[in-house]
Scaffold this motif. Sequence first.
Motif, short mmCIF file in Angstrom:
data_model
loop_
_atom_site.label_atom_id
_atom_site.label_comp_id
_atom_site.label_asym_id
_atom_site.label_seq_id
_atom_site.Cartn_x
_atom_site.Cartn_y
_atom_site.Cartn_z
N ASN A 183 0.81 -1.19 -0.04
CA ASN A 183 -0.05 -0.33 -0.17
C ASN A 183 0.75 1.49 -0.04
O ASN A 183 0.10 2.30 -0.15
CB ASN A 183 -0.94 0.10 1.01
N ALA A 211 0.05 -2.45 -14.63
CA ALA A 211 -1.53 -2.32 -14.84
C ALA A 211 -1.72 -1.18 -16.11
O ALA A 211 -2.80 -1.45 -16.87
CB ALA A 211 -2.08 -2.08 -13.61
N ARG A 212 -1.15 -0.12 -15.79
CA ARG A 212 -1.60 0.83 -16.90
C ARG A 212 -0.82 0.71 -18.19
O ARG A 212 -1.53 1.55 -19.28
CB ARG A 212 -0.99 2.41 -16.10
N LYS A 219 3.77 -2.53 -9.88
CA LYS A 219 2.53 -3.11 -9.99
C LYS A 219 1.46 -2.07 -11.05
O LYS A 219 0.86 -2.40 -11.74
CB LYS A 219 1.65 -3.47 -8.81
N MET A 220 1.51 -0.71 -10.66
CA MET A 220 0.77 0.39 -11.14
C MET A 220 1.18 0.49 -12.72
O MET A 220 0.34 0.48 -13.52
CB MET A 220 1.12 1.61 -10.56
N MET A 221 2.59 0.50 -12.98
CA MET A 221 2.92 0.72 -14.28
C MET A 221 2.62 -0.61 -15.13
O MET A 221 2.28 -0.24 -16.34
CB MET A 221 4.68 0.97 -14.30
N CYS A 234 3.88 4.03 -1.29
CA CYS A 234 4.50 4.53 -2.43
C CYS A 234 6.04 4.18 -2.38
O CYS A 234 6.76 4.67 -1.97
CB CYS A 234 4.43 6.08 -2.41
N SER A 245 5.05 -1.21 -5.32
CA SER A 245 3.85 -0.77 -5.69
C SER A 245 3.72 -0.03 -7.17
O SER A 245 2.98 0.05 -8.00
CB SER A 245 3.22 0.21 -4.49
N LEU A 246 4.94 0.77 -7.34
CA LEU A 246 5.00 1.48 -8.61
C LEU A 246 4.91 0.35 -9.78
O LEU A 246 4.46 0.69 -10.95
CB LEU A 246 6.27 2.27 -8.51
N GLN A 269 5.55 12.20 -5.93
CA GLN A 269 4.63 10.96 -6.26
C GLN A 269 4.17 11.40 -7.54
O GLN A 269 2.95 11.29 -7.46
CB GLN A 269 4.01 10.59 -5.13
#
Length: 270
Positions: free
Chosen positions: A196, A209-210, A205-207, A198, A202-203, A253
Amino acid sequence: MERLCRFERTSEKCMTAVRQDGWELAHVPEEVKTPEMCRLALDNSADLAYENLELLHYVPFPDICLEYIKANNGCGDVELPEVLSALAPGVIDSRIADYAIEQDGRCLGVLPAHLQTVERAEKAVKEAGTEALAGEKVRAELKTEGLYRKCAEHSWMSFALLPKAERSPEICLLAAKLYPQETAKRPDLIPESVKNGCNVYSLCKMMEARTGEKFTYQQMTDFYNGKPLNVRRMEMPDGVQKDKAVKFDKEKQEFSFSAIRQERKRGLRM
């Protein structure tokens, strides 16, 4: 031998006693012991498989101990760390330490503190993973982020055995890249603060996904630390960015985008 006064325990009497029973070495004065006598005692102890390690404690010569350890390594049920623990204080030297670490990384915690070097710790982790650092007597300053990262590289189980406090975002990302199937089955091994927060884990996972792409551990650590990353497309709240160099500011961020720089190819003149 035990019934004799100390001054009566001469070299000749001690040697005779040891020939009859190796365990008589326990009653031989230190100044009387010789390498030959200790070899003879070990040979006459009927203890060639480490079934009883007490006699080894009475051998003050590192060379003899190392010979005995090498000759019996892998024999019997006693493991090498226990063998080293049986040696008398001051007997373990650099040669014994190097051999033991190469055979079983868990021996690191049995070595005297001055022999627990960074180089031996790295070799121990390479051999035994996290178990090499688990001993209570392992020097605290050896338990670094870098060495725990090497533990994660050792094997999936080695990562799973890491203390929860040592599962940093970088190490969790490394494990996710090295062992994707295993980490997917055991999401509980990733601390909630890592999931959860920053951070580089987690980055990533976000990249992924996007963008719909997969990135390596090195790509993500570089990206997290400010190096631009070229992407074909990336979904953002205000729309889709296509063919951009994206940069991440971990202090703010925030993402920023720029056109991908095209390098000109110069033709060769004939």
